[in-house]
Design an enzyme around this catalytic site. Structure first.
Site, PDB file in Angstrom:
ATOM      1  N   ASP A   1       0.925  -1.256  -0.028  1.00 48.27           N
ATOM      2  CA  ASP A   1       0.095   0.091   0.143  1.00 48.27           C
ATOM      3  C   ASP A   1       0.819   1.383   0.179  1.00 48.27           C
ATOM      4  O   ASP A   1       1.852   1.168  -0.400  1.00 48.27           O
ATOM      5  CB  ASP A   1      -0.723  -0.014   1.243  1.00 48.27           C
ATOM      6  CG  ASP A   1      -0.046   0.235   2.356  1.00 48.27           C
ATOM      7  OD1 ASP A   1      -0.763   0.912   3.428  1.00 48.27           O
ATOM      8  OD2 ASP A   1       1.017  -0.302   2.501  1.00 48.27           O
TER       9      ASP A   1
ATOM     10  N   ASP B   1       2.982  -6.912   8.089  1.00 47.38           N
ATOM     11  CA  ASP B   1       1.965  -6.038   7.579  1.00 47.38           C
ATOM     12  C   ASP B   1       1.259  -5.317   8.464  1.00 47.38           C
ATOM     13  O   ASP B   1       1.306  -4.173   8.756  1.00 47.38           O
ATOM     14  CB  ASP B   1       1.410  -6.821   6.483  1.00 47.38           C
ATOM     15  CG  ASP B   1       0.342  -5.670   5.950  1.00 47.38           C
ATOM     16  OD1 ASP B   1      -0.717  -5.507   6.383  1.00 47.38           O
ATOM     17  OD2 ASP B   1       0.767  -5.340   4.729  1.00 47.38           O
TER      18      ASP B   1
HETATM   19  N1  56B Z   1      -0.413  -2.958   3.913  1.00 48.70           N
HETATM   20  C1  56B Z   1      -1.773  -2.833   4.388  1.00 48.70           C
HETATM   21  N2  56B Z   1      -2.453  -1.745   3.898  1.00 48.70           N
HETATM   22  C2  56B Z   1      -3.667  -1.457   4.436  1.00 48.70           C
HETATM   23  C3  56B Z   1      -4.447  -2.185   5.554  1.00 48.70           C
HETATM   24  C4  56B Z   1      -5.565  -1.654   6.025  1.00 48.70           C
HETATM   25  C5  56B Z   1      -6.471  -2.033   7.017  1.00 48.70           C
HETATM   26  N3  56B Z   1      -6.762  -3.327   7.159  1.00 48.70           N
HETATM   27  C6  56B Z   1      -6.625  -3.823   8.411  1.00 48.70           C
HETATM   28  C7  56B Z   1      -7.284  -2.753   9.458  1.00 48.70           C
HETATM   29  C8  56B Z   1      -8.153  -3.423  10.321  1.00 48.70           C
HETATM   30  C9  56B Z   1      -8.063  -4.810   9.861  1.00 48.70           C
HETATM   31  O1  56B Z   1      -7.275  -5.599  10.956  1.00 48.70           O
HETATM   32  C10 56B Z   1      -7.371  -5.060   8.471  1.00 48.70           C
HETATM   33  O2  56B Z   1      -6.585  -6.249   8.281  1.00 48.70           O
HETATM   34  C11 56B Z   1      -5.706  -0.462   4.784  1.00 48.70           C
HETATM   35  N4  56B Z   1      -4.608  -0.812   4.118  1.00 48.70           N
HETATM   36  C12 56B Z   1      -4.247   0.736   3.071  1.00 48.70           C
HETATM   37  O3  56B Z   1      -3.622   1.602   3.656  1.00 48.70           O
HETATM   38  C13 56B Z   1      -3.948   2.818   2.978  1.00 48.70           C
HETATM   39  C14 56B Z   1      -4.957   3.536   3.859  1.00 48.70           C
HETATM   40  O4  56B Z   1      -4.387   3.932   5.143  1.00 48.70           O
HETATM   41  P1  56B Z   1      -4.876   5.370   5.653  1.00 48.70           P
HETATM   42  O5  56B Z   1      -4.806   6.602   4.781  1.00 48.70           O
HETATM   43  O6  56B Z   1      -3.759   5.883   6.979  1.00 48.70           O
HETATM   44  O7  56B Z   1      -6.231   5.082   6.001  1.00 48.70           O
HETATM   45  C15 56B Z   1      -4.865   2.183   1.811  1.00 48.70           C
HETATM   46  O8  56B Z   1      -3.606   2.164   0.613  1.00 48.70           O
HETATM   47  C16 56B Z   1      -5.273   0.707   2.022  1.00 48.70           C
HETATM   48  O9  56B Z   1      -5.610   0.312   1.059  1.00 48.70           O
HETATM   49  C17 56B Z   1      -3.455  -3.470   5.934  1.00 48.70           C
HETATM   50  O10 56B Z   1      -3.957  -3.967   7.023  1.00 48.70           O
HETATM   51  N5  56B Z   1      -2.303  -3.703   5.571  1.00 48.70           N
END
Ligand code: 56B
Length: 346
Positions: free
Chosen positions: A255, A322
């Site tokens: 991401d 991650d």
């Molecule tokens: N690598 C990775 N990227 C992830 C996530 C999540 C949410 N998932 C977890 C949340 C609760 C559950 O436990 C899910 O597992 C969102 N994103 C990405 O981040 C970006 C958004 O960021 P901000 O602009 O700060 O909201 C966007 O590219 C979004 O696609 C992850 O887990 N890993």
């Protein structure tokens, strides 16, 4: 008698040694970018330091650990409806940042102002609570722009609004055409295997085909396809519809927050001009060499971190790394900016 080296494991002693079967072809394809790249580097010393620090924290019980699945902002009723809702969540899970010097899109939910991913999740949960059947494939196929605008109502506008409407309709259409309206049928067709389900998403759902090319090489990332499987597993606590085999074969999800955190730890280093572009919040084109190198080095930095922690006796999966990095990225206001690539893939 030492085990014979499996044929997929690298024999040569390169820094990016392949130590897993890599059935999704992500590590192999991104390794080419890491080796050829001239804009982004991985600092192995910093990886060893971070690995040591995390292993020490874990041994002192400070482990960030995989937190329980959040149910305040995620719809979760334990049925097939939740599985369809999660597929929609991750079909729209990308690019929440605003134009330079513009305020981020936010929503208000349960008297809280949310932005980014949490705003997206809560908006889709709020919609279900308001009677919009977002888990219904038939309904999604004709979702109107007005309804989508109402679902994401808040301050400012959610970026790439049009694409999100198209993705929602595509989810409905493909579910009806291939899976009788239920993504649980896809889980069964994939024999509850994480790798097969990621490949099924790539094959059947065009918006999930997160694959780039770099100097004539195909480079596979599959970020939203992989996070969909991880989120279904999380929401169902690894049971029932969330009980997948081979989940440890998934990579981290490339991401825009993970590279930001890895750069803050000096694990990722950027060529001067690229660093300036990012620090000035200027756009980096999707599919550009710079963007592909940032994403590929993020994947390999996390794989090398995993290998380094394993050498220190701590076995973790890419998904563990991650989650730990992403949660650190939720408190990233003090860090240098994340890179701005306007894309539907992450
Ligand atoms: N690598 C990775 N990227 C992830 C996530 C999540 C949410 N998932 C977890 C949340 C609760 C559950 O436990 C899910 O597992 C969102 N994103 C990405 O981040 C970006 C958004 O960021 P901000 O602009 O700060 O909201 C966007 O590219 C979004 O696609 C992850 O887990 N890993």
């Amino acid at each position: 008698m030492t085990e014979p080296t499996p044929d997929w494991q690298d024999k040569e002693d390169g820094s990016c040694r392949l130590q897993t079967a890599d059935p999704l072809g992500i590590l192999k394809s991104t390794r080419t970018v890491v080796e050829l790249g001239e804009n982004v580097w991985i600092n192995q010393d910093q990886i060893e330091q971070l690995a040591k620090r995390w292993v020490q924290e874990d041994s002192q019980g400070v482990e960030a650990g995989t937190p329980l699945w959040d149910e305040q902002y995620h719809f979760s009723d334990g049925t097939a409806r939740t599985v369809n809702w999660l597929l929609l969540l991750d079909a729209l899970n990308f690019c929440f940042w605003a134009e330079k010097d513009q305020p981020r899109w936010t929503i208000t939910y349960q008297n809280q102002t949310l932005n980014g991913y949490w705003a997206e999740a809560a908006a889709l949960k709020r919609a279900v609570e308001e009677g919009i059947p977002l888990w219904d494939a038939e309904y999604l196929t004709t979702l109107s722009e007005d309804t989508m605008a109402s679902i994401f109502r808040g301050s400012a506008t959610i970026p790439l609004f049009e694409q999100r409407v198209q993705h929602a309709r595509e989810v409905g259409r493909v579910l009806l055409e291939h899976y009788n309206g239920q993504f649980t049928n896809a889980i069964e067709q994939a024999e509850r295997n994480a790798v097969k389900l990621v490949l099924l998403l790539e094959r059947d759902f065009p918006s999930f085909r997160d694959v780039s090319s770099y100097r004539g090489h195909t480079v596979r990332f599959l970020k939203r396809a992989q996070i969909t499987v991880a989120d279904i597993s999380g929401s169902f606590h690894g049971q029932g519809w969330g009980n997948f085999s081979e989940q440890d074969q998934l990579t981290i999800f490339a991401d825009y927050k993970l590279p930001q955190v890895l750069r803050d730890y000096n694990v990722l280093e950027y060529q001067a001009q690229l660093a300036k572009t990012i620090d000035n919040k200027e756009l980096i084109l999707p599919g550009s060499e710079e963007e592909v190198e940032i994403r590929a080095c993020t994947i390999w930095a996390c794989e090398l971190l995993r290998q380094s922690m394993q050498r220190l006796g701590r076995r973790v999966t890419a998904a563990d790394i991650d989650m730990r990095l992403w949660l650190l990225g939720q408190r990233s206001d003090e860090m240098k900016p994340y890179h701005r690539t306007r894309t539907i893939y992450y």
